[in-house]
Design a protein around this motif. Structure first.
Motif, PDB file in Angstrom:
ATOM      1  N   VAL A   1      14.551   5.462  -2.272  1.00 25.06           N
ATOM      2  CA  VAL A   1      14.436   4.764  -1.254  1.00 25.06           C
ATOM      3  C   VAL A   1      15.238   3.401  -1.503  1.00 25.06           C
ATOM      4  CG1 VAL A   1      12.251   5.691  -0.705  1.00 25.06           C
ATOM      5  CG2 VAL A   1      12.100   4.204  -2.455  1.00 25.06           C
ATOM      6  N   ALA A   2      15.709   2.308  -0.890  1.00 26.68           N
ATOM      7  CA  ALA A   2      16.292   1.651  -1.643  1.00 26.68           C
ATOM      8  C   ALA A   2      15.259   0.684  -2.406  1.00 26.68           C
ATOM      9  CB  ALA A   2      16.337   0.075  -0.651  1.00 26.68           C
ATOM     10  N   VAL A   3      13.577   0.654  -2.031  1.00 24.69           N
ATOM     11  CA  VAL A   3      12.497  -0.005  -3.021  1.00 24.69           C
ATOM     12  C   VAL A   3      11.708   0.500  -2.513  1.00 24.69           C
ATOM     13  CG1 VAL A   3      11.621  -1.943  -1.821  1.00 24.69           C
ATOM     14  CG2 VAL A   3      11.452  -2.278  -3.614  1.00 24.69           C
ATOM     15  N   ALA A   4      10.529   0.501  -3.510  1.00 33.95           N
ATOM     16  CA  ALA A   4       9.271   1.519  -3.052  1.00 33.95           C
ATOM     17  C   ALA A   4       8.523   0.407  -2.199  1.00 33.95           C
ATOM     18  CB  ALA A   4       8.216   1.644  -4.632  1.00 33.95           C
ATOM     19  N   PRO A   5       8.264   0.980  -0.887  1.00 25.42           N
ATOM     20  CA  PRO A   5       6.919  -0.003  -0.202  1.00 25.42           C
ATOM     21  C   PRO A   5       5.724  -0.082  -1.210  1.00 25.42           C
ATOM     22  CG  PRO A   5       7.633   2.000   1.048  1.00 25.42           C
ATOM     23  CD  PRO A   5       7.865   1.979  -0.681  1.00 25.42           C
ATOM     24  N   LYS A   6       4.926  -2.172  -0.752  1.00 24.03           N
ATOM     25  CA  LYS A   6       3.938  -2.294  -1.124  1.00 24.03           C
ATOM     26  C   LYS A   6       2.997  -1.318  -1.146  1.00 24.03           C
ATOM     27  CE  LYS A   6       1.961  -6.341  -1.577  1.00 24.03           C
ATOM     28  NZ  LYS A   6       0.245  -5.169  -1.892  1.00 24.03           N
ATOM     29  N   SER A   7       2.907  -0.580  -0.044  1.00 33.16           N
ATOM     30  CA  SER A   7       2.278   0.216   0.527  1.00 33.16           C
ATOM     31  C   SER A   7       1.615   1.211  -0.486  1.00 33.16           C
ATOM     32  CB  SER A   7       2.003   0.637   2.012  1.00 33.16           C
ATOM     33  OG  SER A   7       2.686   2.207   2.621  1.00 33.16           O
ATOM     34  N   TRP A   8       3.387   2.317  -0.800  1.00 34.83           N
ATOM     35  CA  TRP A   8       2.587   2.853  -2.109  1.00 34.83           C
ATOM     36  C   TRP A   8       2.123   1.952  -3.265  1.00 34.83           C
ATOM     37  CZ3 TRP A   8       8.220   5.832  -2.273  1.00 34.83           C
ATOM     38  CH2 TRP A   8       7.608   5.982  -0.559  1.00 34.83           C
ATOM     39  N   GLN A   9       2.135   0.829  -3.347  1.00 31.72           N
ATOM     40  CA  GLN A   9       1.486   0.875  -5.195  1.00 31.72           C
ATOM     41  C   GLN A   9       0.404   0.144  -4.701  1.00 31.72           C
ATOM     42  OE1 GLN A   9       4.530  -2.865  -6.728  1.00 31.72           O
ATOM     43  NE2 GLN A   9       6.090  -1.976  -4.543  1.00 31.72           N
ATOM     44  N   ASP A  10      -0.037  -0.565  -3.409  1.00 30.35           N
ATOM     45  CA  ASP A  10      -1.241  -0.897  -2.993  1.00 30.35           C
ATOM     46  C   ASP A  10      -2.152   1.137  -3.683  1.00 30.35           C
ATOM     47  OD1 ASP A  10      -0.456  -3.455  -3.095  1.00 30.35           O
ATOM     48  OD2 ASP A  10      -0.754  -2.776  -0.401  1.00 30.35           O
ATOM     49  N   ALA A  11      -1.958   2.090  -3.007  1.00 30.22           N
ATOM     50  CA  ALA A  11      -2.433   2.867  -3.093  1.00 30.22           C
ATOM     51  C   ALA A  11      -2.729   3.541  -4.614  1.00 30.22           C
ATOM     52  CB  ALA A  11      -1.719   4.485  -2.207  1.00 30.22           C
ATOM     53  N   LEU A  12      -1.807   3.387  -5.114  1.00 28.91           N
ATOM     54  CA  LEU A  12      -2.302   3.670  -7.171  1.00 28.91           C
ATOM     55  C   LEU A  12      -3.668   3.248  -7.495  1.00 28.91           C
ATOM     56  CD1 LEU A  12       0.548   2.439  -8.387  1.00 28.91           C
ATOM     57  CD2 LEU A  12       0.126   4.640  -7.828  1.00 28.91           C
ATOM     58  N   ALA A  13      -4.259   4.338  -7.981  1.00 26.78           N
ATOM     59  CA  ALA A  13      -5.935   3.654  -9.080  1.00 26.78           C
ATOM     60  C   ALA A  13      -5.332   3.236 -10.030  1.00 26.78           C
ATOM     61  CB  ALA A  13      -6.499   5.370  -8.903  1.00 26.78           C
ATOM     62  N   HIS A  14      -6.550   2.616 -10.855  1.00 23.82           N
ATOM     63  CA  HIS A  14      -6.632   1.853 -12.046  1.00 23.82           C
ATOM     64  C   HIS A  14      -5.564   3.059 -12.927  1.00 23.82           C
ATOM     65  CE1 HIS A  14      -7.035  -0.826 -15.588  1.00 23.82           C
ATOM     66  NE2 HIS A  14      -7.481   0.054 -15.656  1.00 23.82           N
ATOM     67  N   GLY A  15      -4.708   2.529 -13.421  1.00 25.23           N
ATOM     68  CA  GLY A  15      -4.038   3.888 -14.319  1.00 25.23           C
ATOM     69  C   GLY A  15      -3.104   4.586 -14.139  1.00 25.23           C
ATOM     70  N   GLY A  16      -2.985   4.116 -12.286  1.00 21.59           N
ATOM     71  CA  GLY A  16      -2.278   5.548 -11.732  1.00 21.59           C
ATOM     72  C   GLY A  16      -0.675   4.788 -11.343  1.00 21.59           C
TER      73      GLY A  16
END
Length: 190
Positions: free
Chosen positions: A127-142
């Motif tokens: 991908v050109a850049v990881a979408p914010k929605s993917w980053q937002d779906a990370l758990a703490h420590g994810g």
């Protein structure tokens, strides 16, 4: 002439995975038994263990064995963790074999992810850049692992969610094809 896929798997681990400094033994063990040929069209099964990009569906590609091995090792997956595998059928199967609970996301809109807080998110296409929605779906420590590419050579990026937000580090060079719909946005620059 039939292909000996079991021998090809062993050869892949010995010649492409271990030589790329993928030293995680549970990961190596999973790579030795997960049938990579099962996630590509039958007409491309002979390519399953080659050092090649394989299109398994229109605009969807498997990472080369070396690249998927290095990316999974960089994510440090642990048994019992939850995973979101985005356009990543082979990585999903490997992580399931390692004892992780995997949600597969290979639908039309890959930028929107299923609700949840995931310990690991992995994508096999660039991908050109990881979408914010993917980053937002990370758990703490994810951890999120994806190859970001805007030119001829990309870099695997590992994102980590901490208490104060999400950080990013580059892991290694890789040049997989871009996922359809994830090309760099063009515009004017001054």
């Amino acid at each position: 002439m039939s292909t000996d896929f079991a021998a090809a798997r062993l050869n892949m681990v010995e010649s492409q995975i271990r030589t790329a400094d993928v030293t995680d033994l549970p990961l190596q063990d999973a790579l030795r038994v997960v049938a990579r040929e099962s996630v590509v069209p039958a007409s491309k099964a002979y390519l399953a263990y080659a050092d090649a990009d394989i299109e398994y569906a229109p605009g969807r590609w498997l990472l080369r064995p070396r690249e998927v091995g290095k990316l999974l090792q960089a994510l440090k997956p642990r048994e019992g963790e939850t995973v979101l595998a985005i356009a990543a059928p082979y990585a999903a199967a490997v992580l399931e074999k390692m004892g992780l609970s995997v949600t597969r996301h290979d639908g039309e809109d890959l930028k929107t992810v299923p609700a949840g807080a995931y310990d690991v998110i992995v994508c096999e296409g660039a991908v050109a850049v990881a979408p914010k929605s993917w980053q937002d779906a990370l758990a703490h420590g994810g951890r999120l692992g994806v190859v970001e590419r805007t030119g001829p050579v990309g870099r695997a990026a590992i994102y980590l969610r901490a208490e104060d937000g999400v950080g990013r580090r580059a892991a290694f060079d890789a040049s997989p094809p871009l996922l359809a719909g994830f090309e760099a946005e063009t515009g004017f620059s001054f």
